[in-house]
Scaffold this motif. Sequence first.
Motif, PDB file in Angstrom:
ATOM      1  N   VAL A   4       0.840  -1.198   0.000  1.00 26.67           N
ATOM      2  CA  VAL A   4       0.000   0.000   0.000  1.00 26.67           C
ATOM      3  C   VAL A   4       0.878   1.252   0.000  1.00 26.67           C
ATOM      4  O   VAL A   4       0.616   2.210  -0.755  1.00 26.67           O
ATOM      5  N   PHE A   5       1.913   1.259   0.809  1.00 27.76           N
ATOM      6  CA  PHE A   5       2.814   2.407   0.864  1.00 27.76           C
ATOM      7  C   PHE A   5       3.507   2.606  -0.491  1.00 27.76           C
ATOM      8  O   PHE A   5       3.626   3.741  -0.973  1.00 27.76           O
ATOM      9  N   GLY A  38       8.305  -3.233  -9.181  1.00 32.47           N
ATOM     10  CA  GLY A  38       8.650  -4.655  -9.153  1.00 32.47           C
ATOM     11  C   GLY A  38       9.561  -5.041  -8.015  1.00 32.47           C
ATOM     12  O   GLY A  38       9.995  -6.200  -7.925  1.00 32.47           O
ATOM     13  N   THR A  39       9.879  -4.098  -7.135  1.00 31.02           N
ATOM     14  CA  THR A  39      10.767  -4.353  -5.998  1.00 31.02           C
ATOM     15  C   THR A  39       9.953  -4.419  -4.714  1.00 31.02           C
ATOM     16  O   THR A  39       9.055  -3.603  -4.501  1.00 31.02           O
ATOM     17  N   ASP A  40      10.246  -5.404  -3.883  1.00 28.62           N
ATOM     18  CA  ASP A  40       9.573  -5.496  -2.587  1.00 28.62           C
ATOM     19  C   ASP A  40      10.120  -4.430  -1.650  1.00 28.62           C
ATOM     20  O   ASP A  40      11.323  -4.394  -1.363  1.00 28.62           O
ATOM     21  N   TRP A  41       9.256  -3.563  -1.172  1.00 29.32           N
ATOM     22  CA  TRP A  41       9.662  -2.500  -0.265  1.00 29.32           C
ATOM     23  C   TRP A  41       9.577  -2.999   1.171  1.00 29.32           C
ATOM     24  O   TRP A  41       8.709  -3.806   1.509  1.00 29.32           O
ATOM     25  N   VAL A  42      10.478  -2.513   1.998  1.00 26.75           N
ATOM     26  CA  VAL A  42      10.466  -2.840   3.417  1.00 26.75           C
ATOM     27  C   VAL A  42       9.996  -1.597   4.175  1.00 26.75           C
ATOM     28  O   VAL A  42      10.649  -0.549   4.136  1.00 26.75           O
ATOM     29  N   VAL A  43       8.866  -1.705   4.828  1.00 30.76           N
ATOM     30  CA  VAL A  43       8.282  -0.563   5.529  1.00 30.76           C
ATOM     31  C   VAL A  43       8.071  -0.941   6.988  1.00 30.76           C
ATOM     32  O   VAL A  43       7.486  -1.973   7.293  1.00 30.76           O
TER      33      VAL A  43
END
Length: 208
Positions: A4-5, A38-43
């Motif tokens: 979502v972010f 396409g990149t997994d974000w770390v939040v």
Amino acid sequence: MSRVFRGKVLAGLRAALAEGGLRFATDQFERSLSAAAGTDWVVYAKPPFGGPEQALKYLARYTHRVAISDARLLDFADGMVRLRYKDYAHGNRKRVLTLTAMEFVRRLLLHVLPMGFMRIRHDGLLANRHRHEKLTVCRRLLGTATTGEPEPSEEAREPRESPSSITPTRVCPVCGAGRMIVVRELPPMPAGQEAHEGATARAAFDSS
């Protein structure tokens, strides 16, 4: 939450480009956004206790201060150091601790970072690795002038000593292993002046 972010950030960037708030070539902008999508974000998001001001104050105490403040040092006499501390185990009572000078220095040096370690590390564009290249790209994309690098200081221009050039006089005479770095050599103080300054220092501790 990370998806979502990520979606909200990318949507905000597209809206800023459409409104003229960003200036990028359209094809390059879309390629960058596609790669980011396409990149997994770390939040990691968590409301700080007491608000952002309290969180900043908490971090500042650990990044911009020494292990003990001068106000907690009460006295130094006959090789013994007296200092004030807070006893958290017994209702945060303020108590006085007496240590030998050697033990005080030992505890103080536990807070000194080993060589090569950093107290504050930057992340993202300001991370040490490729920082200059990334900032140069950012300035070029934003259309801002590249600022010149500051001139290195005299100390930075001096060649560093190699381990083989360390003389025996720079080895700790107590443990025989630790390296001693000469910061400044103080001339001998006359006997009368030394006694006068010692009395002044003791009076300063007593008044605090």
